[in-house]
Design an enzyme around this catalytic site. Structure first.
Site, PDB file in Angstrom:
ATOM      1  N   SER A  69      -6.163   3.695   4.082  1.00  0.00           N
ATOM      2  CA  SER A  69      -5.525   2.862   3.053  1.00  0.00           C
ATOM      3  C   SER A  69      -6.579   2.100   2.261  1.00  0.00           C
ATOM      4  CB  SER A  69      -4.516   1.888   3.680  1.00  0.00           C
ATOM      5  OG  SER A  69      -3.654   1.357   2.685  1.00  0.00           O
TER       6      SER A  69
ATOM      7  N   SER B 231       0.792  -1.233   0.000  1.00  0.00           N
ATOM      8  CA  SER B 231       0.000   0.000   0.000  1.00  0.00           C
ATOM      9  C   SER B 231       0.823   1.283   0.000  1.00  0.00           C
ATOM     10  CB  SER B 231      -0.958   0.010   1.194  1.00  0.00           C
ATOM     11  OG  SER B 231      -2.067  -0.813   0.930  1.00  0.00           O
TER      12      SER B 231
ATOM     13  N   LYS C 200       0.107   3.726  -2.712  1.00  0.00           N
ATOM     14  CA  LYS C 200      -0.862   4.831  -2.655  1.00  0.00           C
ATOM     15  C   LYS C 200      -0.184   6.189  -2.502  1.00  0.00           C
ATOM     16  CE  LYS C 200      -4.579   1.934  -0.808  1.00  0.00           C
ATOM     17  NZ  LYS C 200      -3.952   0.673  -0.400  1.00  0.00           N
TER      18      LYS C 200
END
Length: 459
Positions: A123, A63, A66
């Site tokens: 997230s 993640s 991102k």
């Protein structure tokens, strides 16, 4: 190190701590057998790399992806292509993404501002796709733009195929590339960096806590992003400011959230300690060496991705740092390695490297056939003066540091004898057999590279 898991698990968990205080949390060593581990510590202002370990080895970003998704959104905002108040309609594809997610159904709407907050705090995978579709027209097109932007920023080892970081073997990066991205966000869009530092976010009556637990530690942390998949391990890009200086740290492949956070915290503490010493114009080692002396990584090419953690004291008492004189007053304090509760491995006769890897000694090398001609004789020592480069509580650490200094300063110590001398509870790392002039010149060369050193008169 082979990616195959060893048949016998570690008999003890290694922990790195910087003091003997009972209140200090143990820090689990993150390398050793952990083939997913990589780390880099960077001075955010200058870009100077203070520490690197496997920093150029390809890893899964999870993640932390991102961060690039948000970078692309920030760029679109700055260029006026989108607005914070734009309403994004959640597509069926976005709604179908697996957790973590915000959970909005297809057809629901959310503002660009809230979508970005959901990425930074929650997230949310579903909102990453929704935002990508809004900015790039489609997830695939946006992902291609992410890779192109990564190349433009200098992230030469990175490829993106999705905006959220869910498992895909094609989506790869390096710790060094993520450090480049972290600095780029701060440099290019300082007006939006605060999204990564939001501790909590309330949406539709529900409060979400930031996945980055270090934000709540009160130690100057103000961003930036966590990540986890089974393949990647526990990832974290973190940034902190202390005494007006900012340091960015990337750790990939942690074994757990707690050990990853503690490891990042120790890397940060070491970085700020180094910065403080250097700012005070005290003689300190090269930054990488400074970290190695505290048990983080080993010398050599960090691109290779091999080799365990080394140069850490196996004592349970504070270890003396690489000071020249070896006195308590001059102690810098190398990291300790403590064994967690549980059956201890039989480490008798093993090297520091073997013990740090759980007590598994490598097979003995086969005996070499006798050489046809005798080896050349060792040069006679040129004198009786010595150079001391450190004092430690562990003999093998002292020997390891001697080897490292010799590797870096071969010209200064050619023909000398490397010796570890015992002085009470301390082991002194010394090069013996120099003239007074050669010893002083060697110390001058080490001092120029901020490596502590002392000239020792003949006894």
């Amino acid at each position: 190190m082979s990616p195959l898991r060893r048949a016998v698990p570690l008999a003890a968990v290694l922990a790195l701590v910087l003091s003997a205080s009972p209140s200090s949390p143990p820090v689990v060593a993150q390398s050793g057998e952990n083939v997913r581990y990589a780390a880099i510590v960077v001075d955010a202002a200058s870009g100077e790399v203070l520490f690197a370990r496997h920093a150029d080895a390809r890893r899964y970003p999870a993640s932390i992806t991102k961060v690039m998704t948000l970078y692309m959104a920030f760029e679109a905002l700055a260029e006026g292509r989108i607005n914070l108040t734009d309403e994004i309609t959640v597509s069926p594809r976005a709604a179908s993404q697996p957790p973590s997610k915000l959970g909005l159904p297809a057809g629901a709407t959310i503002t660009v501002d809230d979508a970005m907050r959901s990425l930074a705090v929650r997230s949310a995978n579903d909102m990453a796709v929704a935002l990508a579709e809004h900015v790039g027209g489609s997830e695939a097109r946006f992902s291609a733009q992410m890779t192109l932007k990564a190349q433009q920023l200098g992230m030469s080892q990175t490829r993106f195929v999705n905006p959220h970081g869910l498992p895909d073997a094609r989506q790869l990066t390096t710790a060094r590339d993520l450090a480049v991205l972290t600095r780029a966000v701060m440099r290019d869009f300082p007006q939006y960096y605060h999204y990564f530092g939001q501790h909590h976010w309330v949406y539709n009556g529900r409060e979400y806590a930031n996945t980055n637990g270090l934000l709540h530690s009160g130690s100057g942390y103000d961003g930036i992003k966590t990540g986890y998949t089974n393949a990647s391990g526990y990832n974290l890009a973190a940034s902190a400011v202390r005494d007006g200086r900012r340091v960015n740290t990337i750790v990939l492949g942690g074994r757990s959230t707690a050990s990853r956070n503690a490891h990042v915290a120790e890397l940060m503490n070491t970085a700020f300690e180094f910065e403080a010493l250097r700012r005070g114009e005290q003689p300190v080692q090269l930054a990488q060496t400074f970290f190695e002396q505290r048990g983080f990584g080993v010398g050599g090419d960090t691109r290779l991705g091999d080799g365990p953690v080394a140069y850490a004291s196996l004592d349970r008492t504070p270890a003396e740092g690489p000071t020249a004189a070896g006195s308590d007053a001059d102690t810098v304090g190398t990291a300790l390695v403590a064994l967690a509760a549980g059956p201890a491995a039989d480490t008798a006769g093993l090297s520091v490297t073997d013990r740090l890897n759980g007590g598994r000694a490598a097979p003995a090398a086969p005996a070499r056939a006798a050489a046809a001609t005798p080896a050349p004789a060792r040069p006679e020592p040129a004198g009786r003066w010595a150079v001391q480069v450190g004092a430690f509580r562990d003999r093998e650490v002292a020997q390891g540091w001697l080897t490292e200094v010799n590797r870096r300063f071969r010209a200064q110590f050619r023909g000398t004898e490397q010796t570890v001398q015992t002085a009470g509870e301390w082991y002194r790392s010394r090069f013996v057999g120099l003239t007074e002039e050669a010893a002083r010149e060697a110390c001058e060369a080490l001092g120029a590279r901020r490596v502590t050193c002392a000239v020792i008169r003949p006894e």
